[in-house]
Write an enzyme that holds these catalytic residues in place. Sequence first.
Site, PDB file in Angstrom:
ATOM      1  N   SER A 251       0.809  -1.217   0.000  1.00  0.00           N
ATOM      2  CA  SER A 251       0.000   0.000   0.000  1.00  0.00           C
ATOM      3  C   SER A 251       0.843   1.269   0.000  1.00  0.00           C
ATOM      4  CB  SER A 251      -0.939   0.002   1.209  1.00  0.00           C
ATOM      5  OG  SER A 251      -1.882  -1.045   1.104  1.00  0.00           O
ATOM      6  N   HIS A 311      -0.011   4.326   4.337  1.00  0.00           N
ATOM      7  CA  HIS A 311      -0.695   4.950   3.204  1.00  0.00           C
ATOM      8  C   HIS A 311      -0.322   6.433   3.110  1.00  0.00           C
ATOM      9  CE1 HIS A 311      -4.207   1.815   3.086  1.00  0.00           C
ATOM     10  NE2 HIS A 311      -3.014   1.253   3.186  1.00  0.00           N
TER      11      HIS A 311
END
Length: 369
Positions: A251, A311
Amino acid sequence: MPGQGETTVSVPLTPTRSDLYWRRIFNKYDRDADGKISYAELKEIIESREYEHDLPDNVVEKIMKLADRDNSGYLDFNEFVEMMHNPDFKAVFGHFVARYVHSIVPHRGPVDTTVVSTHSKTIFTYSDGTYEEEYSCWPPAICMILISVVEIVMFCYDAAHGSTTAVGPLAKIFIYNPHKRHEAWRFITYMFVHVGVVHLLVNLLVQLFLGVPLEMVHRWWRVTLVYLAGVAAGSLATSLTDPRVHLAGASGGVYALIAAHIATIIMNWAEMEFAIIQLLVFLLLAAVDIGTAVYDRYWGAGITNIGYVAHLAGAVAGLLVGIGVLRNLEKRKWEKRLWWAAVIIYCSLMIAGILANVFWVDHFPESKL
């Protein structure tokens, strides 16, 4: 002095965006890349599928005779530009050329070209999407594909050994484990480890749909730098904010690619089609995904382990490194200052993160050898 009825075309001494626009079209016509458009090349283009039912048989001969001012049998670049601007061609060639040009060049933003005659001054406006013209299939965009293949192979290997939840034999070697921080490769290789099929598929889809188009414009090594920068930033930031959690998944790299698209929109705003729409879409997707992850982590009904810090850190790294390494088709003064700011901020953050991981020993759980 031009005579009555003659037309003079102003040709600037230094290249402008309009020159580049016509140069791209000229190169498209010049099939053998010899710097000249022959009768055969012009005929081949006009008699292609776009025009096979539109023009009479003698049209190519008329065009060549009118456009070839020096009777060389070829159209050089200047003759080609004059042909495109010459009002005498309106009845013979005008809308057919325009239709062909519109079919091969994306359009946005005004680009002005001026044609001056003895009777009047006419301004023709043309527009293009220069960024979209840079898409190329050679060299092939295979970097994100290869990374995706490695992720699939490792996941399948662990699944064959009875585990798809990041506790398989390979996952144990490559996952980021806070108790084994001395094994520095884990700060990068956790990107190959995924928890479940859905986790894997989502990351694969995003990195392929975003990474491959970036590679086609910016080339594989730039996109790889952006991707790995996001992965490294994600693990470093997570180790500092959640020092006891394990970390798996790509991610950080995926969000770096999302932010890199935002970076390339910013740096090539005037050269891109629908820049504002693309920017809003990427920002909305990132905001919704990160917001959902934060909500589920702290207020959701279920127990989730989404590393939203990875993220966020990946997105910041992707934005900064994207500004630093991705291609900027038309550099402006403010973009140069932005480039320096991005490079300095990224390097400062990475150095601070590395030093904190090395020397802030009390912050982390005891290592297990």
